[in-house]
Design a protein around this motif. Structure first.
Motif, mmCIF file in Angstrom:
data_model
loop_
_atom_site.group_PDB
_atom_site.id
_atom_site.type_symbol
_atom_site.label_atom_id
_atom_site.label_comp_id
_atom_site.label_asym_id
_atom_site.label_seq_id
_atom_site.Cartn_x
_atom_site.Cartn_y
_atom_site.Cartn_z
ATOM 1 N N LEU A 1 6.370 8.869 -11.548
ATOM 2 C CA LEU A 1 5.654 8.011 -10.611
ATOM 3 C C LEU A 1 6.633 7.060 -9.903
ATOM 4 O O LEU A 1 6.607 6.907 -8.671
ATOM 5 C CB LEU A 1 4.597 7.220 -11.380
ATOM 6 C CG LEU A 1 3.476 6.594 -10.557
ATOM 7 C CD1 LEU A 1 2.656 7.682 -9.874
ATOM 8 C CD2 LEU A 1 2.581 5.739 -11.444
ATOM 9 N N SER A 2 7.520 6.443 -10.700
ATOM 10 C CA SER A 2 8.495 5.516 -10.101
ATOM 11 C C SER A 2 9.392 6.246 -9.124
ATOM 12 O O SER A 2 9.667 5.763 -8.024
ATOM 13 C CB SER A 2 9.387 4.871 -11.147
ATOM 14 O OG SER A 2 8.689 4.606 -12.296
ATOM 15 N N CYS B 1 7.569 6.998 -5.842
ATOM 16 C CA CYS B 1 7.467 5.825 -4.965
ATOM 17 C C CYS B 1 8.824 5.470 -4.392
ATOM 18 O O CYS B 1 8.962 5.142 -3.212
ATOM 19 C CB CYS B 1 6.940 4.617 -5.731
ATOM 20 S SG CYS B 1 5.299 4.863 -6.338
ATOM 21 N N LYS C 1 9.930 7.572 -1.492
ATOM 22 C CA LYS C 1 9.179 7.202 -0.277
ATOM 23 C C LYS C 1 9.802 5.966 0.365
ATOM 24 O O LYS C 1 10.044 5.917 1.571
ATOM 25 C CB LYS C 1 7.706 6.883 -0.624
ATOM 26 C CG LYS C 1 6.900 8.087 -1.007
ATOM 27 C CD LYS C 1 6.322 8.744 0.223
ATOM 28 C CE LYS C 1 5.762 10.112 -0.161
ATOM 29 N NZ LYS C 1 5.964 11.140 0.795
ATOM 30 N N VAL C 2 10.032 4.958 -0.483
ATOM 31 C CA VAL C 2 10.541 3.700 0.052
ATOM 32 C C VAL C 2 11.974 3.847 0.550
ATOM 33 O O VAL C 2 12.334 3.331 1.603
ATOM 34 C CB VAL C 2 10.447 2.594 -1.016
ATOM 35 C CG1 VAL C 2 11.050 1.303 -0.507
ATOM 36 C CG2 VAL C 2 9.002 2.368 -1.398
ATOM 37 N N PHE D 1 10.911 -4.501 -2.618
ATOM 38 C CA PHE D 1 10.600 -3.291 -3.376
ATOM 39 C C PHE D 1 11.183 -3.362 -4.785
ATOM 40 O O PHE D 1 10.524 -3.004 -5.756
ATOM 41 C CB PHE D 1 11.100 -2.045 -2.654
ATOM 42 C CG PHE D 1 10.887 -0.805 -3.453
ATOM 43 C CD1 PHE D 1 9.592 -0.324 -3.632
ATOM 44 C CD2 PHE D 1 11.928 -0.153 -4.073
ATOM 45 C CE1 PHE D 1 9.358 0.794 -4.412
ATOM 46 C CE2 PHE D 1 11.701 0.964 -4.853
ATOM 47 C CZ PHE D 1 10.418 1.429 -5.020
ATOM 48 N N LEU E 1 9.298 -3.011 -8.234
ATOM 49 C CA LEU E 1 9.713 -2.026 -9.233
ATOM 50 C C LEU E 1 9.927 -2.705 -10.594
ATOM 51 O O LEU E 1 9.540 -2.178 -11.634
ATOM 52 C CB LEU E 1 11.002 -1.341 -8.771
ATOM 53 C CG LEU E 1 11.440 -0.118 -9.577
ATOM 54 C CD1 LEU E 1 10.446 1.015 -9.430
ATOM 55 C CD2 LEU E 1 12.821 0.346 -9.145
#
Lengths: 581, 595
Positions: free
Chosen positions: A173-174, A177, A180-181, A247, A251
């Motif tokens: 999951l991390s 994300c 994407k970022v 971000f 995180l």
């Protein structure tokens, strides 16, 4: 030729093959290092779960000794890992530099007009350095991170029940994300770089232009223009900083807080059911840090990787280039270097159908001197470039001793021609290297003889180290007159059949010019001279004057004939001379 | 008087004062950065302590009744999430610093650029433009140079101090001896880092030197590609470069060695501290002096506290590097080679440049050197054309620059319409002046922008000016006409076109005084005559002073002034000079060699 992905890959493998043992040992070290990192939380668990409850001091000493031992191995293995792989990467990359330069040197003259020196330097130096990042530290760190993630998941799987799956999902999951970022941040970062480039460009131009800006007193407006670029860079950088750090904060909230909180939450349940010890809980908290903290730097590492890949593509793009003008196989055969040159209906355009030369024909028998005159842009210099086959003609042909020059090898053709340019070019090295253009088969005595013929020997002897003196940047330590004479010496050293001068004397004052002319005519007696002149006074004595206008020969003959003709040459001549004579 | 060599020295104290001068303008920001740094530091330090509380509670509950954990765990959740949210804001601190770095960078660049606008010729002779650009880009933006140091460099270290301080307080509340041990590792980590860094920097510089020498080598060779190809030297050049690369591999091998050492030491640094906790802390735990939670808290503190020691060491290292860059920036900011500022300037009388009087003008580049020009004494009546002739370096360009006001004479005076030039409003004077240098500077923007050059000039006038300078027809030949961008340094234009563009730029504002520095040399002979005739016709009453080395052009003037070694050696018309001026006669003879 263009390298396909597969060919690039194969070529890289080939280049790394000599470093096979480095790579294998390096990778083994990486495994050892990673293994040790994963073992650390397990040791912590032993202390908490086994030795502390048993009040076993020897156990503590035992674990501390293991810890110390692992520390040593960890140091050694990580050092070996980095040095072995970095050395291989560094050597391979330096080989790339040399190979790219070799290929660039082979390219057509046209390639150098289209690609400014700065761009070529970027291919040889910056791109390869980017690729080095790809081949050494960053990919290494990515690889280590990857191994670590797998190792930790495996360790959790062995040491607990059910938690490995949870960690694995959180990790995925991390990473999801994160990618994407990262994409968003990187595209903004590209904007920053673009803005920085524009800003540097603006500064380069306008700082050089400050004296001009002062003359017109427009400094306020120029400062406003700077502000546009300066602000643009600031704006994008601000955006990157905000995006990046917010971000990272999110995180850390996710990993340090939420993951740890949920471990404790579910861990409490497992402990209460007797399925887990407190040592295991602490071990899991430790693993969280080991597992997720590398992600904080992942964005940076991936960025380097991506830059490296882009540079790799560009590098192979350059290495795949092949020159169009390759030359034939024949050698120019002639007695005593006698060569007759002939232009037959030569048409040429640099771009498309914008003709620079339109059906130029002339004869240039050996021993003659020919001058080409005409307004700027009439195609004078182009004639030289075609003769040297720096460019390929579009129609017609140029012959030497009756044979199309395309049949001769480039080397044989150029060997017969001695070029002297307006800008005298010096490359780094000694004067000797410059005069013989690196050709060590030409002895010092030949160079000396040539310089003597042009009356340069006294000057060379007066230099502190004579002919072995180092040339400073661009030959700045010589006057323009001296530099010009060096250029003639260079041509003479090669003993060419035809001396080709491109506006070669326009930087010297008329007095020096006269002296050079005298020694030149002595030194080059009996050879052909092709001259492109701006100063008409220099062409009076030549055998044939060709007057070019818009790519066509409009007049042709010696000085006397052309003056009698009272055409364009006559007009040009009249305008350039003082009328009172 | 100009000084012989202006040497700029700066002490650390002076540099720090400069830093303070900048921060003084941002006091509220400074306050926020300090308080934010403080809070953020303590938030980070509190993390392990909260975990300790949770771990201790868990182990206590287990001792009694593990079943009770299910009831208590919600409370643990609150602890962890509470400190997590606190830390979330702490982690925003670096972003805040980053934004501030860039803002300072932006502000400093703007102000230095503005300052450059007032520097004189002598300044630009001393600093090459490439060097100035490096100071405004690399020295300012690079890590860890000026902008980074000003904010991140300082406040990262400050933050680190807060973290260490906070951790120390919390650790002390647990166990004194163990805390002392833990803190003792810090100077060790910082020291090792600093020692390594010195070595790394040395090798890095060696490598940088190798890179830049390769670059200048390649640049130099590639610019001579015609000669390399014409003399069949391609293969020889290739072999020569391979030798250079072999040398470079030797240098880089050393670099790799040191860097590997550093890179492998770094990830293992937390190992040391943890080892300490395991041995000493483990013993204390067994003895029952500290709890398991305490033990774990120390273990965590020691795995991150060493990194903050490195941050502190980094401050000293980056500070040293930043000082060098600050020095380089201040060197150009504070260089005294500036045009003096006159606040009480006057506007030109008559609204144009009329009578110019030069009295005993002398210009020296530096004190010891021979003067560039001296004893220059003459009047220019309005509407007069004066040609300057003379051998190379006879002072023609310097004289024109004096007239343009871009070089200030060391002695003597220059008056325009009876007012001393330095007392005339610069903007007003510039508006009436047209000055074209021999190697004009053009800009990569469009042709039209180059001609307008930041002034209020209409399209009509642009075309008019281009027409006179015989550039209009060629402009029409470009795909985009006047909107054609001409590339870096006007790469799209030939030398002659650049000069004509510069002439159009000077003419566009219809000057009353035109100064031309040998600009017609790259015009063809017939175009040159045509050009001079046109401006004479189009700009009625124009005063024109022009340097030339074509006698045909010189003869157009009302008066020819012949210069030699910076002095006037003859004035008058062609005939007069032929009879009375040796230098002039020699020049003419040299030109007519073949006649």
């Amino acid at each position: 030729m263009k390298y396909s992905r597969k060919e690039i890959f194969q070529d890289i493998i080939r280049r790394f093959r000599p470093f096979k043992s480095n790579i294998i040992i390096g990778i083994i070290c990486t495994f050892v290092f990673t293994g040790i990192q994963i073992a650390r939380p397990i040791l912590l668990r032993w202390i908490i779960d086994i030795y502390v409850p048993a009040k076993d001091i020897d156990g503590i000493i035992y674990v501390a000794s293991i810890y110390f031992f692992l520390l040593l191995i960890s140091l050694i293995s990580s050092y070996q890992q980095v040095i072995l792989l970095s050395t291989a990467g560094m050597k391979v990359v330096n080989k790339y530099k040399a190979d790219i330069y070799e290929n660039i040197l082979k390219m057509d003259r046209d390639y150098f007009s289209k690609n400014p020196t700065g761009t070529l330097l970027a291919r040889i130096e910056s791109d390869t350095e980017q690729v080095k990042e790809l081949f050494s530290s960053h990919s290494l760190r990515l690889f280590t991170t990857f191994l670590m993630m797998i190792g930790i998941c495996v360790s959790i799987y062995i040491n607990t029940t059910g938690y490995a799956f949870y960690f694995f999902i959180m990790l995925l999951l991390s990473i999801f994300c994160l990618t994407k970022v990262i994409k968003r941040i990187r595209s903004t970062y590209d904007n920053v770089r673009e803005a920085y480039r524009e800003l540097s460009g603006f500064l380069a131009e306008y700082i050089r232009g400050i004296p001009t800006i002062q003359v017109f007193d427009v400094k306020d407006s120029v400062c406003e223009s700077l502000d546009v670029y300066n602000r643009k860079k600031f704006k994008f950088q601000k955006k990157v900083a905000i995006m990046n750090y917010s971000f990272l904060a999110v995180l850390s909230l996710f990993t340090d807080t939420l993951v740890v909180a949920s471990i404790i939450y579910f861990g409490c349940k497992s402990i209460s059911l007797g399925l887990m010890s407190i040592g295991t809980l602490i071990m899991l908290i430790e693993y969280t840090r080991l597992l997720f903290h590398p992600l904080f730097h992942l964005s940076e590492e991936l960025g380097y990787m991506q830059n490296g890949l882009v540079s790799l593509d560009r590098m192979y793009g350059v290495m795949g280039l092949r020159p169009e003008i390759t030359g034939g196989t024949r050698k120019i055969e002639s007695e005593d270097g006698k060569i007759d040159i002939r232009f037959e209906d030569v048409w040429f355009a640099y771009i498309g159908e914008e003709w620079v030369l339109k059906g130029v024909s002339f004869d240039f028998p050996f021993g003659n001197s020919v001058a080409i005159v005409g307004a700027s842009g009439s195609g004078k210099s182009t004639i030289i470039k075609l003769l040297f086959r720096f460019y390929e003609i579009n129609k017609g042909r140029i012959t030497i001793n009756g044979v199309d020059i395309r049949e001769y090898s480039l080397e044989s053709l150029r060997h017969k021609l001695g070029l002297v340019l307006q800008d005298v070019y010096f490359f780094p090295g000694t004067l000797l290297d410059n005069l013989r253009v690196l050709d060590e088969s030409i002895g010092v005595e030949n160079v000396s003889a040539a310089s003597k013929k042009l009356g340069l020997d006294g000057f060379i002897d007066s230099l502190p180290e004579g002919i072995d003196s180092q040339i400073s940047e661009g030959g700045k330590n010589f006057s323009s007159g001296e530099r010009q004479i060096f250029a003639f010496t260079r041509a003479l050293t090669y003993n060419p059949s035809v001396l080709v001068l491109d506006e070669a004397t326009s930087f010297i004052d008329t007095h020096t010019e006269k002296l050079i002319k005298e020694s030149l005519s002595k030194a080059f007696q009996g050879k052909s001279i092709l001259l492109i002149a701006h100063r008409l006074s220099t062409v009076t004595d030549v055998d044939n004057i060709i007057v070019l206008s818009n790519g066509e020969i409009i007049e042709n003959g010696n000085h006397k004939q052309l003056m009698e003709l009272e055409g364009t040459y006559y007009e040009m001549r009249k305008l350039q001379n003082v009328e009172i004579v | 008087m100009k000084e012989k060599e202006i040497k700029f020295t700066s002490t650390i104290i002076e540099n720090l004062k400069w830093v303070w001068k900048i921060w003084k303008q941002y006091k509220p920001m400074l306050f926020i950065l300090i308080s934010f740094g403080f809070i953020s530091g303590f938030a980070i330090a509190a993390g392990p302590y909260v975990l300790k509380i949770v771990v201790d509670k868990i182990s206590e509950v287990i001792k009694n009744d593990p079943k009770l954990l299910l009831a208590e765990r919600k409370e643990f959740l609150m602890y962890i999430i509470g400190i997590g949210i606190f830390q979330f804001f702490a982690y925003l601190y670096p972003g805040f610093r980053g934004v501030m770095n860039h803002m300072l960078e932006y502000e400093i660049r703007s102000s230095v650029f503005k300052k450059l606008m007032d520097k004189t010729h002598a300044f630009f002779m001393k600093y090459r433009s490439g060097d100035i650009i490096t100071r405004l880009t690399d020295d300012l933006s690079d890590f860890p140079k000026v902008a980074w140091f000003l904010c991140s460099g300082i406040f990262r270290a400050f933050n680190a101090v807060c973290v260490v301080l906070g951790s120390a307080i919390l650790m002390l509340s647990i166990h004194f001896g163990l805390t002392v041990c833990a803190l003792l590792t810090l100077p060790f980590c910082g020291g090792v880092f600093a020692a390594f860094h010195g070595k790394i920097k040395a090798t890095f510089e060696a490598k940088q030197k190798a890179v830049s020498s390769t670059n200048s080598y390649l640049e130099s060779c590639l610019s001579g590609i015609d000669i390399i190809k014409a003399y069949n030297a391609t293969e020889r050049e290739n072999l020569r470069f391979r030798k250079i690369i072999d040398e470079r591999i030797k240098i880089e091998t050393e670099v790799v060695k040191i860097q590997s050492f550093f890179n492998s030491f770094f990830p293992n640094i937390s190992f040391f501290g943890q080892l300490l906790v395991i041995a000493f802390g483990g013993w204390l735990t067994i003895k029952g002096t500290i709890s398991i939670g305490d033990f774990f808290a120390f273990f965590t503190y020691l795995s991150f506290i060493s990194f903050y020691a490195i941050d502190m060491a980094m401050f000293l290292i980056s500070g040293r590097q930043a000082m060098v860059s600050i020095h380089r920036l201040r060197e150009i900011i504070e260089d005294p080679r500036e045009f003096p500022h006159h606040t009480d300037t006057v506007l030109l009388e008559d609204g144009k440049i009329n009578r110019i009087v030069l009295k005993d003008i002398a210009v020296k580049l530096d004190e010891d050197a021979e003067p560039q020009i001296s004893q220059i004494d003459f009047d220019i009546e309005p509407g007069k054309w004066i040609a300057l002739v003379g051998p190379v370096a006879s002072g023609k360009s310097t004289l024109l620059n004096v007239l343009a006001g871009t070089v200030i004479p060391d002695s003597g005076s220059i008056t325009i319409n009876n007012t001393e030039l330095h007392r005339i409003n610069r903007k007003d004077y510039a508006g009436h002046l047209g000055f074209v240098e021999s190697e004009p500077v053009v800009f990569s923007t469009s042709l039209s922008h180059n001609i307008k050059f930041f002034r209020d000039i209409e399209e009509k006038e642009v075309k008019w000016a281009a027409n006179i300078s015989q550039f209009h027809d060629e402009v029409e030949g470009f795909n985009e006409g006047y909107d054609q961008k001409i590339g870096e340094r006007g790469i799209l234009l030939s030398g002659g076109q650049k000069q004509r563009l510069a002439i159009a730029r000077a003419l566009a504002q219809k000057p009353s005084l035109l100064l031309l520095d040998d600009v017609t040399s790259s015009l063809d002979a017939d175009n040159e005559a045509k050009f001079l005739n046109t401006i004479e016709k189009e700009l009625e009453g124009l005063t024109c002073v022009y340097a030339t080395h074509r006698l045909k052009a010189a003869q157009k003037a009302h008066e020819i002034i012949c210069l030699d070694s910076g002095k006037i050696v003859g004035r008058g018309d062609h005939k007069h000079l032929m009879e009375n001026c040796d230098t002039y006669r020699k020049l003419v003879e040299a030109h007519m060699i073949d006649e």
